[in-house]
Design a protein around this motif. Structure first.
Motif, PDB file in Angstrom:
ATOM      1  N   GLY A  50     -25.335 122.356   5.028  1.00 27.26           N
ATOM      2  CA  GLY A  50     -25.357 121.181   4.166  1.00 27.26           C
ATOM      3  C   GLY A  50     -26.666 120.420   4.272  1.00 27.26           C
ATOM      4  N   ALA A  51     -26.933 119.596   3.271  1.00 29.47           N
ATOM      5  CA  ALA A  51     -28.180 118.825   3.243  1.00 29.47           C
ATOM      6  C   ALA A  51     -28.220 117.755   4.323  1.00 29.47           C
ATOM      7  CB  ALA A  51     -28.360 118.185   1.867  1.00 29.47           C
ATOM      8  N   SER A  52     -27.043 117.210   4.684  1.00 31.50           N
ATOM      9  CA  SER A  52     -27.027 116.172   5.715  1.00 31.50           C
ATOM     10  C   SER A  52     -26.026 116.547   6.809  1.00 31.50           C
ATOM     11  CB  SER A  52     -26.686 114.807   5.116  1.00 31.50           C
ATOM     12  OG  SER A  52     -25.368 114.787   4.623  1.00 31.50           O
ATOM     13  N   ILE A  53     -26.261 115.969   7.975  1.00 33.19           N
ATOM     14  CA  ILE A  53     -25.386 116.185   9.130  1.00 33.19           C
ATOM     15  C   ILE A  53     -25.133 114.842   9.799  1.00 33.19           C
ATOM     16  CG2 ILE A  53     -26.096 118.572   9.568  1.00 33.19           C
ATOM     17  CD1 ILE A  53     -28.008 117.511  11.717  1.00 33.19           C
ATOM     18  N   GLY A  54     -24.008 114.751  10.501  1.00 27.53           N
ATOM     19  CA  GLY A  54     -23.680 113.531  11.224  1.00 27.53           C
ATOM     20  C   GLY A  54     -24.031 113.682  12.692  1.00 27.53           C
ATOM     21  N   LEU A  55     -24.854 112.780  13.203  1.00 28.72           N
ATOM     22  CA  LEU A  55     -25.228 112.788  14.617  1.00 28.72           C
ATOM     23  C   LEU A  55     -24.493 111.659  15.332  1.00 28.72           C
ATOM     24  CD1 LEU A  55     -29.091 113.297  14.345  1.00 28.72           C
ATOM     25  CD2 LEU A  55     -27.307 115.044  14.638  1.00 28.72           C
ATOM     26  N   CYS A  56     -23.910 111.959  16.460  1.00 29.65           N
ATOM     27  CA  CYS A  56     -23.231 110.940  17.250  1.00 29.65           C
ATOM     28  C   CYS A  56     -24.283 110.067  17.933  1.00 29.65           C
ATOM     29  CB  CYS A  56     -22.312 111.583  18.284  1.00 29.65           C
ATOM     30  SG  CYS A  56     -21.424 110.363  19.281  1.00 29.65           S
ATOM     31  N   VAL A  57     -24.236 108.765  17.664  1.00 25.04           N
ATOM     32  CA  VAL A  57     -25.189 107.836  18.275  1.00 25.04           C
ATOM     33  C   VAL A  57     -24.517 106.920  19.290  1.00 25.04           C
ATOM     34  CG1 VAL A  57     -26.772 107.904  16.307  1.00 25.04           C
ATOM     35  CG2 VAL A  57     -24.978 106.144  16.403  1.00 25.04           C
ATOM     36  N   GLU A  58     -23.187 106.903  19.288  1.00 24.82           N
ATOM     37  CA  GLU A  58     -22.463 106.081  20.251  1.00 24.82           C
ATOM     38  C   GLU A  58     -21.033 106.588  20.344  1.00 24.82           C
ATOM     39  OE1 GLU A  58     -21.657 101.366  21.244  1.00 24.82           O
ATOM     40  OE2 GLU A  58     -22.268 101.929  19.218  1.00 24.82           O
ATOM     41  N   SER A  59     -20.491 106.548  21.546  1.00 23.21           N
ATOM     42  CA  SER A  59     -19.084 106.907  21.729  1.00 23.21           C
ATOM     43  C   SER A  59     -18.541 106.134  22.920  1.00 23.21           C
ATOM     44  CB  SER A  59     -18.921 108.420  21.941  1.00 23.21           C
ATOM     45  OG  SER A  59     -19.589 108.830  23.114  1.00 23.21           O
ATOM     46  N   ARG A  60     -17.243 105.975  22.932  1.00 28.31           N
ATOM     47  CA  ARG A  60     -16.588 105.315  24.052  1.00 28.31           C
ATOM     48  C   ARG A  60     -15.145 105.788  24.118  1.00 28.31           C
ATOM     49  NH1 ARG A  60     -12.807 101.871  23.815  1.00 28.31           N
ATOM     50  NH2 ARG A  60     -12.156 101.029  21.850  1.00 28.31           N
ATOM     51  N   CYS A  61     -14.562 105.636  25.299  1.00 28.62           N
ATOM     52  CA  CYS A  61     -13.165 105.994  25.490  1.00 28.62           C
ATOM     53  C   CYS A  61     -12.568 105.052  26.525  1.00 28.62           C
ATOM     54  CB  CYS A  61     -13.039 107.445  25.952  1.00 28.62           C
ATOM     55  SG  CYS A  61     -11.332 108.023  26.042  1.00 28.62           S
ATOM     56  N   SER A  62     -11.410 104.527  26.224  1.00 24.23           N
ATOM     57  CA  SER A  62     -10.666 103.677  27.141  1.00 24.23           C
ATOM     58  C   SER A  62      -9.380 104.429  27.507  1.00 24.23           C
ATOM     59  CB  SER A  62     -10.342 102.347  26.459  1.00 24.23           C
ATOM     60  OG  SER A  62      -9.569 101.538  27.298  1.00 24.23           O
ATOM     61  N   TYR A  63      -9.235 104.747  28.772  1.00 24.26           N
ATOM     62  CA  TYR A  63      -8.124 105.571  29.247  1.00 24.26           C
ATOM     63  C   TYR A  63      -6.929 104.684  29.576  1.00 24.26           C
ATOM     64  CZ  TYR A  63     -11.998 108.786  29.546  1.00 24.26           C
ATOM     65  OH  TYR A  63     -13.096 109.556  29.234  1.00 24.26           O
ATOM     66  N   LYS A  64      -5.760 105.077  29.086  1.00 24.18           N
ATOM     67  CA  LYS A  64      -4.551 104.269  29.247  1.00 24.18           C
ATOM     68  C   LYS A  64      -3.505 104.929  30.134  1.00 24.18           C
ATOM     69  CE  LYS A  64      -6.208 101.388  26.182  1.00 24.18           C
ATOM     70  NZ  LYS A  64      -6.713 100.088  26.547  1.00 24.18           N
ATOM     71  N   ALA A  65      -3.409 106.270  30.083  1.00 28.56           N
ATOM     72  CA  ALA A  65      -2.394 106.986  30.853  1.00 28.56           C
ATOM     73  C   ALA A  65      -2.867 108.415  31.084  1.00 28.56           C
ATOM     74  CB  ALA A  65      -1.054 106.990  30.103  1.00 28.56           C
ATOM     75  N   GLU A  66      -2.312 109.031  32.109  1.00 32.72           N
ATOM     76  CA  GLU A  66      -2.673 110.414  32.437  1.00 32.72           C
ATOM     77  C   GLU A  66      -1.873 111.408  31.608  1.00 32.72           C
ATOM     78  OE1 GLU A  66      -3.972 110.502  37.056  1.00 32.72           O
ATOM     79  OE2 GLU A  66      -1.824 110.590  36.651  1.00 32.72           O
ATOM     80  N   ALA A  67      -2.465 112.561  31.444  1.00 31.08           N
ATOM     81  CA  ALA A  67      -1.784 113.720  30.862  1.00 31.08           C
ATOM     82  C   ALA A  67      -2.260 114.931  31.636  1.00 31.08           C
ATOM     83  CB  ALA A  67      -2.114 113.869  29.381  1.00 31.08           C
ATOM     84  N   ALA A  68      -1.513 116.009  31.540  1.00 25.71           N
ATOM     85  CA  ALA A  68      -1.879 117.233  32.250  1.00 25.71           C
ATOM     86  C   ALA A  68      -1.435 118.437  31.440  1.00 25.71           C
ATOM     87  CB  ALA A  68      -1.227 117.261  33.637  1.00 25.71           C
ATOM     88  N   TYR A  69      -2.101 119.559  31.695  1.00 28.42           N
ATOM     89  CA  TYR A  69      -1.694 120.831  31.100  1.00 28.42           C
ATOM     90  C   TYR A  69      -0.331 121.200  31.670  1.00 28.42           C
ATOM     91  CZ  TYR A  69      -1.427 125.769  30.045  1.00 28.42           C
ATOM     92  OH  TYR A  69      -1.002 126.981  29.601  1.00 28.42           O
ATOM     93  N   PRO A  70       0.585 121.696  30.868  1.00 31.44           N
ATOM     94  CA  PRO A  70       0.509 121.936  29.430  1.00 31.44           C
ATOM     95  C   PRO A  70       0.973 120.699  28.655  1.00 31.44           C
ATOM     96  CG  PRO A  70       2.519 122.909  30.265  1.00 31.44           C
ATOM     97  CD  PRO A  70       1.809 122.276  31.445  1.00 31.44           C
ATOM     98  N   ALA A  71       0.308 120.407  27.581  1.00 32.52           N
ATOM     99  CA  ALA A  71       0.681 119.280  26.717  1.00 32.52           C
ATOM    100  C   ALA A  71       0.098 119.509  25.335  1.00 32.52           C
ATOM    101  CB  ALA A  71       0.153 117.963  27.282  1.00 32.52           C
ATOM    102  N   VAL A  72       0.732 118.920  24.357  1.00 29.28           N
ATOM    103  CA  VAL A  72       0.179 118.867  23.006  1.00 29.28           C
ATOM    104  C   VAL A  72      -0.213 117.420  22.776  1.00 29.28           C
ATOM    105  CG1 VAL A  72       0.650 119.131  20.546  1.00 29.28           C
ATOM    106  CG2 VAL A  72       1.568 120.798  22.181  1.00 29.28           C
TER     107      VAL A  72
END
Length: 134
Positions: A50-72
């Motif tokens: 494509g003519a244009s692409i999206g570049l990630c310039v910032e990201s963040r994540c706030s963790y609330k609870a644990e998960a573990a394999y196996p999970a959906v």
């Protein structure tokens, strides 16, 4: 749980870390994958030609609870801000109804060759506008 788009991704054996839960980088992988899968399938992004692409310039994540394999993991996606050449995606990661994490990714769309900002237009803008949740 006001998200305009939902997707699901199964966890993998390798996603657990030595502490027995999903490693923090997995949350970012899930968010990035859902955003790009949506961009390709619903907004017409051509990541390789494509003519244009999206570049990630910032990201963040706030963790609330644990998960573990196996999970959906269910991932909700919405657009929190849509500018001329940038978009801020907001995401929620859930196991069942339990909120695991909330995150944001900001993409700036640029011309593939020059890497200069390019306006988000046409079908891609229309698709993103459908993800805006008031």
């Amino acid at each position: 749980m006001d998200y305009a788009h939902w997707d699901e991704m199964p966890t993998r054996w390798r996603d657990n870390d030595v502490y027995g839960h999903l490693n923090n980088v997995v949350h970012y992988e899930l968010m990035d994958s859902v955003i790009n899968r949506w961009l390709i399938s619903s907004a017409g992004l051509d990541p390789t030609g494509g003519a244009s692409i999206g570049l990630c310039v910032e990201s963040r994540c706030s963790y609330k609870a644990e998960a573990a394999y196996p999970a959906v993991i269910r991932i909700g996606l919405r657009v929190g801000r849509l500018g001329t050449s940038s978009v801020r995606y907001e995401l929620g990661l859930f196991e069942g109804e339990r909120l695991l994490a909330e995150g944001e990714f900001t993409h700036v769309f640029v011309d593939r060759r020059t890497r200069r900002p390019a306006p988000i237009e046409g079908g891609m803008r229309a698709a993103m506008e459908r993800l805006v949740v008031a």
